[in-house]
Design a protein around this motif. Structure first.
Motif, PDB file in Angstrom:
ATOM      1  N   LEU A 154     -38.304  -2.936 -10.518  1.00  0.00           N
ATOM      2  CA  LEU A 154     -37.150  -2.987  -9.624  1.00  0.00           C
ATOM      3  C   LEU A 154     -37.547  -3.489  -8.236  1.00  0.00           C
ATOM      4  CD1 LEU A 154     -35.199   0.243 -10.599  1.00  0.00           C
ATOM      5  CD2 LEU A 154     -34.427  -2.115 -10.865  1.00  0.00           C
ATOM      6  N   ALA A 155     -38.722  -3.080  -7.752  1.00  0.00           N
ATOM      7  CA  ALA A 155     -39.201  -3.548  -6.443  1.00  0.00           C
ATOM      8  C   ALA A 155     -39.441  -5.054  -6.474  1.00  0.00           C
ATOM      9  CB  ALA A 155     -40.471  -2.801  -6.043  1.00  0.00           C
ATOM     10  N   ALA A 156     -39.996  -5.566  -7.561  1.00  0.00           N
ATOM     11  CA  ALA A 156     -40.229  -7.009  -7.683  1.00  0.00           C
ATOM     12  C   ALA A 156     -38.896  -7.762  -7.733  1.00  0.00           C
ATOM     13  CB  ALA A 156     -41.065  -7.306  -8.929  1.00  0.00           C
ATOM     14  N   LEU A 157     -37.933  -7.225  -8.467  1.00  0.00           N
ATOM     15  CA  LEU A 157     -36.608  -7.832  -8.533  1.00  0.00           C
ATOM     16  C   LEU A 157     -35.976  -7.852  -7.141  1.00  0.00           C
ATOM     17  CD1 LEU A 157     -34.194  -8.955 -10.102  1.00  0.00           C
ATOM     18  CD2 LEU A 157     -33.537  -6.580 -10.596  1.00  0.00           C
ATOM     19  N   ASN A 158     -36.109  -6.754  -6.416  1.00  0.00           N
ATOM     20  CA  ASN A 158     -35.572  -6.666  -5.061  1.00  0.00           C
ATOM     21  C   ASN A 158     -36.194  -7.741  -4.159  1.00  0.00           C
ATOM     22  OD1 ASN A 158     -34.064  -5.610  -2.909  1.00  0.00           O
ATOM     23  ND2 ASN A 158     -35.715  -4.240  -2.325  1.00  0.00           N
ATOM     24  N   ARG A 159     -37.497  -7.913  -4.243  1.00  0.00           N
ATOM     25  CA  ARG A 159     -38.174  -8.944  -3.433  1.00  0.00           C
ATOM     26  C   ARG A 159     -37.665 -10.342  -3.791  1.00  0.00           C
ATOM     27  NH1 ARG A 159     -42.451  -5.464  -4.470  1.00  0.00           N
ATOM     28  NH2 ARG A 159     -43.218  -6.776  -6.167  1.00  0.00           N
ATOM     29  N   ASP A 160     -37.472 -10.598  -5.079  1.00  0.00           N
ATOM     30  CA  ASP A 160     -36.974 -11.910  -5.509  1.00  0.00           C
ATOM     31  C   ASP A 160     -35.566 -12.162  -4.960  1.00  0.00           C
ATOM     32  OD1 ASP A 160     -39.304 -12.435  -6.898  1.00  0.00           O
ATOM     33  OD2 ASP A 160     -38.460 -11.890  -8.865  1.00  0.00           O
ATOM     34  N   VAL A 161     -34.704 -11.164  -5.051  1.00  0.00           N
ATOM     35  CA  VAL A 161     -33.337 -11.319  -4.560  1.00  0.00           C
ATOM     36  C   VAL A 161     -33.336 -11.488  -3.038  1.00  0.00           C
ATOM     37  CG1 VAL A 161     -31.087 -10.167  -4.329  1.00  0.00           C
ATOM     38  CG2 VAL A 161     -32.294 -10.135  -6.525  1.00  0.00           C
ATOM     39  N   GLN A 162     -34.195 -10.766  -2.338  1.00  0.00           N
ATOM     40  CA  GLN A 162     -34.292 -10.930  -0.881  1.00  0.00           C
ATOM     41  C   GLN A 162     -34.748 -12.335  -0.514  1.00  0.00           C
ATOM     42  OE1 GLN A 162     -36.863  -7.813   0.554  1.00  0.00           O
ATOM     43  NE2 GLN A 162     -35.376  -6.208   0.150  1.00  0.00           N
ATOM     44  N   ARG A 163     -35.713 -12.872  -1.257  1.00  0.00           N
ATOM     45  CA  ARG A 163     -36.171 -14.244  -0.993  1.00  0.00           C
ATOM     46  C   ARG A 163     -35.026 -15.244  -1.193  1.00  0.00           C
ATOM     47  NH1 ARG A 163     -41.224 -12.425  -2.938  1.00  0.00           N
ATOM     48  NH2 ARG A 163     -40.772 -12.955  -5.091  1.00  0.00           N
ATOM     49  N   LEU A 164     -34.259 -15.053  -2.238  1.00  0.00           N
ATOM     50  CA  LEU A 164     -33.107 -15.915  -2.486  1.00  0.00           C
ATOM     51  C   LEU A 164     -32.101 -15.790  -1.342  1.00  0.00           C
ATOM     52  CD1 LEU A 164     -31.355 -17.768  -4.250  1.00  0.00           C
ATOM     53  CD2 LEU A 164     -30.524 -15.692  -5.403  1.00  0.00           C
ATOM     54  N   ARG A 165     -31.773 -14.565  -0.965  1.00  0.00           N
ATOM     55  CA  ARG A 165     -30.827 -14.340   0.136  1.00  0.00           C
ATOM     56  C   ARG A 165     -31.313 -15.015   1.421  1.00  0.00           C
ATOM     57  NH1 ARG A 165     -31.594  -8.758   2.288  1.00  0.00           N
ATOM     58  NH2 ARG A 165     -33.347  -9.889   3.153  1.00  0.00           N
ATOM     59  N   ASP A 166     -32.572 -14.804   1.750  1.00  0.00           N
ATOM     60  CA  ASP A 166     -33.131 -15.377   2.979  1.00  0.00           C
ATOM     61  C   ASP A 166     -33.132 -16.897   2.951  1.00  0.00           C
ATOM     62  OD1 ASP A 166     -33.457 -12.755   3.812  1.00  0.00           O
ATOM     63  OD2 ASP A 166     -35.639 -12.737   3.491  1.00  0.00           O
TER      64      ASP A 166
ATOM     65  N   GLY B 134     -33.309   1.579 -16.396  1.00  0.00           N
ATOM     66  CA  GLY B 134     -34.221   1.417 -17.515  1.00  0.00           C
ATOM     67  C   GLY B 134     -35.386   0.496 -17.192  1.00  0.00           C
ATOM     68  N   MET B 135     -35.702   0.363 -15.900  1.00  0.00           N
ATOM     69  CA  MET B 135     -36.823  -0.459 -15.452  1.00  0.00           C
ATOM     70  C   MET B 135     -37.767   0.430 -14.657  1.00  0.00           C
ATOM     71  SD  MET B 135     -35.032  -3.856 -13.933  1.00  0.00           S
ATOM     72  CE  MET B 135     -33.723  -4.701 -14.756  1.00  0.00           C
ATOM     73  N   THR B 136     -39.012   0.031 -14.615  1.00  0.00           N
ATOM     74  CA  THR B 136     -39.968   0.789 -13.809  1.00  0.00           C
ATOM     75  C   THR B 136     -39.661   0.562 -12.328  1.00  0.00           C
ATOM     76  OG1 THR B 136     -41.558  -1.017 -13.624  1.00  0.00           O
ATOM     77  CG2 THR B 136     -41.767   0.454 -15.560  1.00  0.00           C
ATOM     78  N   PRO B 137     -40.060   1.490 -11.474  1.00  0.00           N
ATOM     79  CA  PRO B 137     -39.893   1.267 -10.032  1.00  0.00           C
ATOM     80  C   PRO B 137     -40.577  -0.020  -9.567  1.00  0.00           C
ATOM     81  CG  PRO B 137     -40.364   3.581 -10.443  1.00  0.00           C
ATOM     82  CD  PRO B 137     -40.526   2.859 -11.757  1.00  0.00           C
ATOM     83  N   ASP B 138     -41.736  -0.344 -10.140  1.00  0.00           N
ATOM     84  CA  ASP B 138     -42.419  -1.585  -9.759  1.00  0.00           C
ATOM     85  C   ASP B 138     -41.598  -2.813 -10.137  1.00  0.00           C
ATOM     86  OD1 ASP B 138     -44.550  -0.213  -8.656  1.00  0.00           O
ATOM     87  OD2 ASP B 138     -45.849  -0.477 -10.413  1.00  0.00           O
TER      88      ASP B 138
END
Length: 147
Positions: free
Chosen positions: A126-138, A120-124
């Motif tokens: 979801l992409a921003a959420l993915n980048r945020d989670v990757q930054r946290l992981r890194d 229920g989110m736009t692809p954009d």
């Protein structure tokens, strides 16, 4: 002693439960393809770069080689990949996709689309959420390594 935060207020629980929800969303589609989620991840690592070693696959997926080896053996038995000795260094075993493993890439294309539809989110977004989670992981991984 301060009271513990409720689970819903803890980032670790939000990430864990979101990961479980994604796995549950993928499961019916992966079941239809005869794959588990970890097997899908191994295939995905090889779609990115075919001919990786077990160690390189493990590193890419942030898992131990001992976890990857049985996954690779099952995928090989199912005809998705083969293991072969490197011609440059016989101590190295390379994992390569078979035509069936390559074809599975297209069959798995629906997974991301299904996630977008269910989220229920736009692809954009979801992409921003993915980048945020990757930054946290890194950031956490870097601190784990003492860097």
């Amino acid at each position: 002693m301060p009271a513990a935060l409720p689970l819903d207020d803890q980032l670790c629980f939000a990430l864990y439960s979101a990961s479980m929800a994604v796995s549950r969303a993928y499961k019916p589609m992966l079941d239809a393809l005869g794959l588990t989620y970890p097997q899908y991840l191994v295939l995905h690592a090889l779609w990115e770069e075919d001919g990786r070693t077990i160690g390189a696959i493990a590193e890419r997926l942030a898992l131990e080689s001992s976890t990857i080896t049985p996954l690779v053996k099952r995928l090989e038995a199912a005809g998705f990949l083969v293991r072969e000795r490197s011609t440059e260094d016989e101590r190295r075993v390379l994992v390569r996709l078979t035509p069936r493993g390559c074809d599975m890439r297209e069959a798995c294309g629906c997974l991301g689309e299904a996630l977008v539809a269910r989220a229920g989110m736009t692809p954009d977004r979801l992409a921003a959420l993915n980048r945020d989670v990757q930054r946290l992981r890194d950031a956490l991984a870097t601190r784990d390594q003492g860097l």
